[in-house]
Design an enzyme around this catalytic site. Sequence first.
Site, short mmCIF file in Angstrom:
data_model
loop_
_atom_site.label_atom_id
_atom_site.label_comp_id
_atom_site.label_asym_id
_atom_site.label_seq_id
_atom_site.Cartn_x
_atom_site.Cartn_y
_atom_site.Cartn_z
N HIS A 144 7.06 12.91 -2.97
CA HIS A 144 7.62 12.34 -4.20
C HIS A 144 7.60 10.81 -4.19
CE1 HIS A 144 8.77 16.25 -5.54
NE2 HIS A 144 9.70 16.43 -4.62
N ASP A 180 4.39 22.78 -2.08
CA ASP A 180 5.84 22.59 -2.24
C ASP A 180 6.24 23.05 -3.64
OD1 ASP A 180 8.32 20.93 -3.02
OD2 ASP A 180 8.16 20.49 -0.90
N HIS A 182 8.12 21.83 -5.68
CA HIS A 182 8.26 20.72 -6.60
C HIS A 182 6.94 19.96 -6.72
CE1 HIS A 182 12.34 21.36 -4.79
NE2 HIS A 182 12.58 21.54 -6.07
N ASP A 273 9.74 25.50 0.25
CA ASP A 273 10.91 25.72 -0.62
C ASP A 273 10.59 26.66 -1.78
OD1 ASP A 273 9.25 23.75 -1.60
OD2 ASP A 273 10.80 22.23 -1.79
#
Length: 377
Positions: A144, A180, A182, A273
């Site tokens: 990120h 991931d 996200h 995740d």
Amino acid sequence: MTDPTPLTVYWHHTTCDHEPPRGAFKLPAADFLAVDEHHPDRPARVRNVKRIVESGFGPDAAFRSVDPASRAAIERVHDPEYVSWLEEFCAAGGGYVDGTTTAANEATYEAARHAAGAALEAADHALEGRTGVPYALARPSGHHAQTDRADGFCFLNSAAIAAEHALEGELERVAIVDWDVHHGNGTQEVFEDRDDVLLVSIHNDHGAWDPTYHPQTGGLEEVGVADGEGFTVNVPVPPGTGDDGYERVFDRLVEPIVAEYDPDLLVYSAGQDAGPSDPLGRNVVTRAGFRTLGQRARRLAEAVTDGRFVLLQEGGYQISHLAFATLGVLEGATGRTVDLEGYGTGDPFAWLEETIEPLEAALEAACKHHSEHWNIQ
């Protein structure tokens, strides 16, 4: 039957010294709550992964301590002013960054430098053809982090730093596959106007969580700009996507696009995740599903990069399931199945059934959109 491949784990104990303050989970403490809670990015994440790998792999896993990434390597990706600010912010004790849920302490800068150092060592392992599968047990995560800001619990973008390092040599193209749960928005931002790095990001369709600080949405329409148009491949998937759904995404999008791009190195931003119990995800990938992702990650690298690939730890916040899920990835990548005492080869957290119909619709939309740039069906 081919013997399993050994594993080399690149890490440093300093990564456990990064510890955001307790509060209301990822939020600051509140007077109207009686009990503070650990921030999701707890040191226990790394400790549990390390222990399960030690237990499951035994002497077939070699742990290698790493040096921190140099300032020069970091600044190939990050604005020097931002790097100086981050160092000073942490030296002053840290805290929450600009009112976001991303938080640091005095150890965070050095932890992030060592996380990036683990990614660099793993990349060198792959590029030099060393024996074994290279895995960077990196914390804090990086995907990120944008060129000029921390974001989403990430401070330095380890995947981007490793890719830039590889391109400093004789390599022409690097592909980053990010599973991931996200969106890998920071990696997208770093490379969005370039064609020497392909990003394929598979993630929940969560949009931009802060339109000003985190403007990237991860939507299909974000395909890169200028010379980079087409080289950002976002694959938003609906909640409930599980083992079968991720296999279908690899079949329809990941493998054909990466093969067509023909990179010299594959970097996998491996955030586990997408599991059924993660507090920050809504997918249901099991240990067996992650094992399959590991198998496919290696198989794809063998087909397109002469076996050069890196597994780089990103997210995963249920500290027990993260260990099972990451073990699954490493099992698949090294060609083994570990029989854990009391748990066998299965996943004790796998209690939700996958819903495949919403994924099918999302996958068709993604294939139609990206077929403008890639030869996919």
